[in-house]
Structures are given as structure tokens and as C-alpha cells.
Design an enzyme around this catalytic site. Structure first.
Site, PDB file in Angstrom:
ATOM      1  N   LYS A  12       0.729  -1.352   0.182  1.00  0.00           N
ATOM      2  CA  LYS A  12       0.041   0.079   0.028  1.00  0.00           C
ATOM      3  C   LYS A  12       0.954   1.187  -0.105  1.00  0.00           C
ATOM      4  CE  LYS A  12      -1.895   1.917   3.617  1.00  0.00           C
ATOM      5  NZ  LYS A  12      -2.610   2.217   4.769  1.00  0.00           N
ATOM      6  N   ASP A  63      -6.484   1.464   1.002  1.00  0.00           N
ATOM      7  CA  ASP A  63      -6.610   1.412   2.496  1.00  0.00           C
ATOM      8  C   ASP A  63      -8.201   1.038   2.966  1.00  0.00           C
ATOM      9  OD1 ASP A  63      -8.303   3.677   1.728  1.00  0.00           O
ATOM     10  OD2 ASP A  63      -7.341   5.011   2.906  1.00  0.00           O
TER      11      ASP A  63
END
Length: 213
Positions: free
Chosen positions: A120, A138
Site C-alpha cells: 500500500k 486502504d
């Protein structure tokens, strides 16, 4: 969600916010990388409060290393998991100097090899700092993707792959920020605001709080 609805969804996001930006404050790829590392399980507001004091003092690998772990901790102690994050940021900075001449690499493999940097974080840096068409997922984006029916998935990797597949390429550069901001401020985990939603009529969620605008 059908391709026609997806096209309309992102066209509305684009019209409402043509040039979306991260809420994190930064002025260089290195500052962005540090901020994103600090933001894991923490709010952007808390990170910005810390970095607005940290960056005038130390905002390069060399100056962060000079602070040392304990010195860095004193600036970021209000952030969740700050002891581990401080150690990772110091070691990450050392590796940047050792292997990358102090520069943040614009390469996924190299980024993910850094301590404290997962997929991420790498995606955020590649997209925001280097204008690569990556999709960082997220909790906000995971929720919006599943709730609306845009790209349902059981885990973040499934959702990421689904989003990359269904989002038209012309919207991909900004898609991460549009979806994140929508999840943070409108399509919240609780008290979600369907009455203020730009895409209410496109969304497939069965338990909306209001009818479409």
C-alpha cells in the site's frame, strides 16, 4: 457496477474535484514516504501535526539519521506505533543512502524492500510522487469498493486488482485520491452521508440512509 456507471462515477468525481491531493503534507518524495510510513493506523491530521515540527529540522535521509531513533521518537511520539515506525524510518533512510544515493526509488520492488514499506505504501508513493498509475487500497477505499459494488473483494489485494481492471485508464492517476476522500468524508464506516453523495444513484448499496439526490 456496470462500465457505464463506473464511467459516470469517475466523471462526477473529476468534475467535483479536478485535481485531488493527499491530505498528507509533503514537499519531496522522501517527505511523502516518511509521512505515509507514519500514517499506518494513524490519522493524516496526527501525522501532519508531527511532520510540521519534524520537517523544518530533518527532512532528508542524512538529517533523519542524524536525529537517531530516540531523537526521531521525540517528534512522532503522538503517533500510533511510533517506536517501531521510528526504527523503520531510520533504517529505511540508511538503506536509501547505501543503495539509492539517498533518493526514493520509483520502483515497486525496491520500495517494498525497505523496512516498514508494504504494498500500500509503495503504491501511494509511486502514484503520488512519481505519477504511476497504481492503486493503493486502504480501509476507506476497501469499504467504498465493496459498499458501492465498484470492485468487491475479500481482501485488499483482490480489491486492488479489481479496481485496476474496471477503472478506465484516463481516471487511474487520480482514482486513489478520489476514492479515499470519498470514503473519508462521505462514505464513512459509520454515519455515512448518502444525502451528500455524488454517486448515490449509481451506488449498489442496499441500505442507503436516504434516496438519491
Amino acid at each position: 457496477m456496470t462500465p457505464k456507471k463506473i464511467e459516470e462515477m469517475f466523471e462526477r468525481f473529476k468534475k467535483a474535484n479536478p485535481d485531488p491531493r493527499s491530505d498528507l503534507q509533503f514537499n519531496s518524495p522522501y517527505e511523502l514516504l516518511v509521512a505515509v510510513m507514519l500514517s499506518a493506523q494513524a490519522t493524516d491530521i496526527s501525522v501532519n501535526k508531527a511532520t510540521e515540527k519534524l520537517y523544518p529540522v530533518a527532512n532528508t535521509p542524512e538529517s533523519i539519521i542524524a536525529l537517531g531513533v530516540e531523537g526521531l521518537k521525540s517528534y512522532v511520539k503522538t503517533i500510533n506505533l511510533y517506536p517501531t515506525k521510528s526504527k523503520n524510518i531510520i533504517r529505511m533512510s540508511e538503506i536509501l543512502l547505501e543503495k539509492h544515493d539517498g533518493d526514493v526509488p520509483a520502483d515497486r520492488e525496491a520500495l517494498e524492500a525497505l523496512p516498514g514499506v508494504g504494498r500500500k505504501t509503495a503504491n501511494v508513493v509511486l502514484n503520488t510522487a512519481f505519477n504511476q498509475m497504481t492503486m493503493a487500497v486502504d480501509t476507506h477505499i476497501f469499504r467504498v469498493s465493496n459498499r458501492t459494488g465498484l470492485a468487491p473483494g475479500k481482501n485488499v489485494l483482490e480489491v486492488e486488482k479489481g479496481l485496476v481492471k474496471v477503472i478506465p485508464p484516463k481516471y487511474m492517476m487520480n482514482a486513489h485520491h478520489w476514492l479515499l476522500l470519498h470514503g473519508r468524508y462521505v462514505c464513512k464506516a459509520k454515519n455515512f452521508q448518502c444525502e451528500n453523495c455524488l454517486i448515490n444513484d449509481l451506488c449498489g448499496y442496499p441500505d442507503k440512509t436516504t434516496a438519491a439526490r
